[in-house]
Write a protein that holds these residues in place. Structure first.
Motif, PDB file in Angstrom:
ATOM      1  N   VAL A 174       0.744  -1.267   0.051  1.00 21.85           N
ATOM      2  CA  VAL A 174       0.013  -0.058   0.106  1.00 21.85           C
ATOM      3  C   VAL A 174       0.867   1.211   0.062  1.00 21.85           C
ATOM      4  O   VAL A 174       2.005   1.365   0.824  1.00 21.85           O
ATOM      5  N   GLN A 175       0.698   2.166  -1.027  1.00 24.32           N
ATOM      6  CA  GLN A 175       1.274   3.378  -1.102  1.00 24.32           C
ATOM      7  C   GLN A 175       0.730   4.212   0.333  1.00 24.32           C
ATOM      8  O   GLN A 175      -0.554   4.412   0.479  1.00 24.32           O
ATOM      9  N   VAL A 176       1.782   5.037   1.058  1.00 25.49           N
ATOM     10  CA  VAL A 176       1.235   5.343   2.225  1.00 25.49           C
ATOM     11  C   VAL A 176       1.723   7.066   2.205  1.00 25.49           C
ATOM     12  O   VAL A 176       1.148   7.893   2.992  1.00 25.49           O
ATOM     13  N   ARG A 186      -7.902 -10.541   0.442  1.00 24.16           N
ATOM     14  CA  ARG A 186      -8.739  -9.270   0.658  1.00 24.16           C
ATOM     15  C   ARG A 186      -8.011  -8.390   1.255  1.00 24.16           C
ATOM     16  O   ARG A 186      -8.407  -7.335   2.001  1.00 24.16           O
ATOM     17  N   TYR A 187      -6.549  -8.143   0.774  1.00 23.28           N
ATOM     18  CA  TYR A 187      -5.711  -7.201   1.172  1.00 23.28           C
ATOM     19  C   TYR A 187      -5.992  -5.682   1.081  1.00 23.28           C
ATOM     20  O   TYR A 187      -5.760  -4.918   1.768  1.00 23.28           O
ATOM     21  N   LYS A 188      -6.767  -5.546  -0.061  1.00 22.78           N
ATOM     22  CA  LYS A 188      -7.219  -4.319  -0.543  1.00 22.78           C
ATOM     23  C   LYS A 188      -7.973  -3.711   0.618  1.00 22.78           C
ATOM     24  O   LYS A 188      -8.176  -2.440   0.578  1.00 22.78           O
ATOM     25  N   SER A 189      -8.583  -4.344   1.529  1.00 24.22           N
ATOM     26  CA  SER A 189      -9.322  -3.807   2.633  1.00 24.22           C
ATOM     27  C   SER A 189      -8.308  -2.845   3.540  1.00 24.22           C
ATOM     28  O   SER A 189      -8.856  -2.256   4.328  1.00 24.22           O
ATOM     29  N   ALA A 190      -7.146  -3.111   3.190  1.00 25.92           N
ATOM     30  CA  ALA A 190      -5.997  -2.334   4.156  1.00 25.92           C
ATOM     31  C   ALA A 190      -5.626  -1.159   3.539  1.00 25.92           C
ATOM     32  O   ALA A 190      -4.685  -0.504   3.948  1.00 25.92           O
ATOM     33  N   ALA A 191      -6.388  -0.738   2.302  1.00 24.10           N
ATOM     34  CA  ALA A 191      -5.915   0.454   1.432  1.00 24.10           C
ATOM     35  C   ALA A 191      -6.337   1.645   2.417  1.00 24.10           C
ATOM     36  O   ALA A 191      -6.976   1.547   3.624  1.00 24.10           O
TER      37      ALA A 191
END
Length: 358
Positions: free
Chosen positions: A293-295, A333-338
């Motif tokens: 994820v870009q932060v 479902r890692y995109k839930s950590a966006a």
């Protein structure tokens, strides 16, 4: 694109993240229900570290150049008092670690080379131990009986009840020191040897040296202490160590670009890569990278809320905190950590501590 910084409500955790803004000479108190800065608490020098008390309402900010500890009332978001532990100076270094019972705040100073015990009720130095070499890092055992101190040329143990410092257990250039959860084993990161050295606390004897594929610059345990993660110069990956029973290096997992600071939730490891401005998410059970994820710009510190709901990433160059939703992450479902949100906090945030407010 980074998420907008709007006020959002969380689902449960009530408290604040106290963020040290080094260049801003202030502590930003971030409301973790509203996800917004509630107040900036000004200090008279640049803070490098924040230590939260588990039992009292106090949070302590460390300002190395002034050699001081600042006490902040977490429930009132206000400065209370300060103590100058060591002489001020541009080259001064100061770090702190609290005792498990919160009765003492132990500090390590460069000038003089000393370990000091500060009573938290009075904010006065109770005793001080001089250290022969320039100190580097400090750790306190879970049972509160010992401190580990690394220096530029050795690693030592201190008996805190007797206020006594041991002779050198090992010689080398050491970085981070840690204790295992049972307080029986001390770990020291040997930077020159690129290895992890484990010592028996009771006898001070070496248990083993574990050769590593990276220089052990950053160390992070998982929540139960059964796994230790290391990153540093040498490879773009995370070294995983099983430190109990027969200590061993389990594997090295490729993750990030120049990975650095880490923090663990109950199920995930969050690994910051300052150069690329992202965080890699490692599934602790499978040791698989399940997302990136870009932060923001130059992420250098990560902390996870006690309820495992959110990971807070401090971006030093962009002066903000990226909030990742840590709960519910699965390999599919890692995109839930966006990014949940990004909170501007000040100039060069470098450290944070989370304090629940009832």
């Amino acid at each position: 694109m980074l998420a907008a910084c709007s006020r959002k409500r969380s689902t449960g955790f009530s408290g604040y993240a106290f963020v040290a803004n080094e260049e801003g000479k202030a502590i930003a108190a971030v409301d973790l229900e509203a996800f917004a800065v509630a107040k900036h608490i000004s200090l008279d020098d640049a803070p490098s570290q924040v230590v939260a008390s588990a039992a009292s309402s106090s949070v302590f900010a460390v300002t190395p150049r002034s050699g001081s500890i600042h006490e902040i009332q977490a429930d009132r978001l206000s400065f209370k008092r300060k103590l100058q532990v060591a002489p001020a100076g541009a080259e001064q270094a100061l770090m702190a670690a609290r005792s498990p019972d919160d009765k003492f705040l132990y500090t390590l100073s460069r000038e003089p080379h000393a370990l000091s015990a500060v009573a938290t009720d009075s904010l006065k130095v109770s005793w001080r131990l001089l250290i022969p070499e320039q100190p580097v890092d400090l750790a306190i055992s879970k049972d509160g009986k010992h401190a580990a101190v690394s220096t530029v040329s050795s690693v030592r143990l201190a008996d805190l009840s007797a206020s006594q410092l041991s002779g050198p257990l090992g010689r080398g250039t050491y970085g981070s020191v840690r204790f295992l959860e049972d307080s029986k084993t001390m770990l020291a990161a040997d930077l020159t040897g690129r290895r992890l050295s484990l010592y028996d606390v009771a006898s001070g004897q070496l248990i083993t040296h574990l050769p590593l594929s990276v220089r052990p610059d950053h160390l992070c345990f998982n929540r139960d202490g059964g796994q230790l993660f290391l990153t540093g110069e040498g490879t773009d990956g995370v070294v995983i160590v099983y430190p109990y029973h027969t200590p061993e290096v389990a594997e090295t997992v490729l993750a990030g670009h120049g990975p650095g600071a880490m923090a663990a939730s109950a199920s995930s490891l969050f690994v910051a890569s300052p150069q690329s401005g992202d965080v890699s998410i490692l599934d602790i059970a499978t040791h698989k990278v399940i997302g990136v994820v870009q932060v923001g710009s130059d992420p250098g510190f990560v902390v996870v809320t006690p309820d495992n709901q959110y990971a807070l990433v401090l971006n030093r160059k962009s002066g903000d905190v990226a909030v990742l939703r840590a709960s519910g992450i699965t390999p599919n479902r890692y995109k839930s950590a966006a990014l949940f949100t990004v909170i501007p906090v000040g100039s060069k945030p470098v450290s944070a501590a989370i304090r629940a407010i009832s």
